[in-house]
Design a protein around this motif. Structure first.
Motif, short mmCIF file in Angstrom:
data_model
loop_
_atom_site.label_atom_id
_atom_site.label_comp_id
_atom_site.label_asym_id
_atom_site.label_seq_id
_atom_site.Cartn_x
_atom_site.Cartn_y
_atom_site.Cartn_z
N GLU A 75 0.85 -1.20 0.00
CA GLU A 75 0.00 0.00 0.00
C GLU A 75 0.88 1.24 0.00
O GLU A 75 1.92 1.28 0.68
N PRO A 76 0.50 2.27 -0.75
CA PRO A 76 1.30 3.50 -0.75
C PRO A 76 1.46 4.07 0.66
O PRO A 76 0.54 4.01 1.48
N SER A 77 2.64 4.59 0.94
CA SER A 77 2.92 5.13 2.27
C SER A 77 3.90 6.28 2.16
O SER A 77 4.79 6.26 1.31
N ASN A 78 3.74 7.26 3.02
CA ASN A 78 4.69 8.36 3.11
C ASN A 78 5.63 8.19 4.30
O ASN A 78 6.43 9.07 4.59
N GLU A 79 5.53 7.04 4.96
CA GLU A 79 6.37 6.78 6.13
C GLU A 79 7.83 6.65 5.71
O GLU A 79 8.14 5.99 4.72
N PRO A 80 8.74 7.31 6.45
CA PRO A 80 10.16 7.17 6.11
C PRO A 80 10.57 5.70 6.13
O PRO A 80 10.15 4.94 7.00
#
Length: 202
Positions: A75-80
């Motif tokens: 799933e797309p994520s912006n988590e580093p």
């Protein structure tokens, strides 16, 4: 009086797919007939074919479940992205490859013999490669990628990594290795080692 309609039990369909996957993993798809699958389930061949008309349909349905589970991992994520997160992603991926190992052992033959499955698989693989590229782009945006890559090189690295994660366990089996917890963890470390020249120490 309204006519009653029979709605196939979702649990029955789930049981069919689970039992089929276990048999395919144990014996290979060629050794499992619809009759033997019905026998293992304790149902009639006619009942089985009410839900799935052929073994090809069973295999397609199993792989749709695999595709859904990969969707959850990627799933797309912006988590580093850290090394621990990368290891976690790789472990989830390796676990799925092992859970559905019959397909990764037999994929060339299965795809060659079922055009519908082959087209669906190619469609999904395009999505997966795009998801892998998105992970690398997250690393690049964070200044983690250590080597400047041309677009074609970037695509090749991502593709090689995705092929490796799919083929490492079948390769390990072919050399006589037992696939246990240690082997699964080793597969994860192989993947991390493959990526390290490009990501450095996260």
């Amino acid at each position: 009086m309204a006519t009653k309609t029979y709605r196939p039990s979702l649990q029955t369909k789930a049981n069919i797919l689970q039992t089929a996957m276990e048999l395919f993993n144990e014996k290979g798809t060629a050794a499992v007939s619809m009759n033997s699958l019905a026998q293992a389930l304790g149902i009639s061949a006619g009942n089985l074919q009410y839900h799935y008309r052929s073994k090809k349909e069973v295999i397609r349905a199993i792989l749709e479940e695999l595709f859904k589970q990969f969707d959850l991992i990627y799933e797309p994520s912006n988590e580093p992205l850290t090394l621990d997160i990368l290891r976690h992603i790789m472990r989830l991926t390796i676990d799925l490859v092992w859970k559905y190992r019959f397909f990764y052992r037999e994929s060339p033959a299965l795809l060659r013999n079922d055009r519908t499955l082959a087209l669906r698989f190619r469609e999904i693989e395009e999505i997966r490669l795009a998801q892998q590229e998105a992970i690398f782009k997250r690393l690049s945006a964070a200044g983690r990628v250590q080597i400047d890559l041309r677009p074609d090189e970037f695509h090749n690295v991502v593709q090689m990594g995705w092929v490796l994660v799919h083929t490492w366990l079948p390769y390990a089996e072919s050399t006589g290795q037992t696939i246990d917890e240690a082997a699964l963890e080793h597969a994860v470390e192989v993947m991390v080692q493959f990526y390290k020249p490009y990501i450095g120490d996260l």
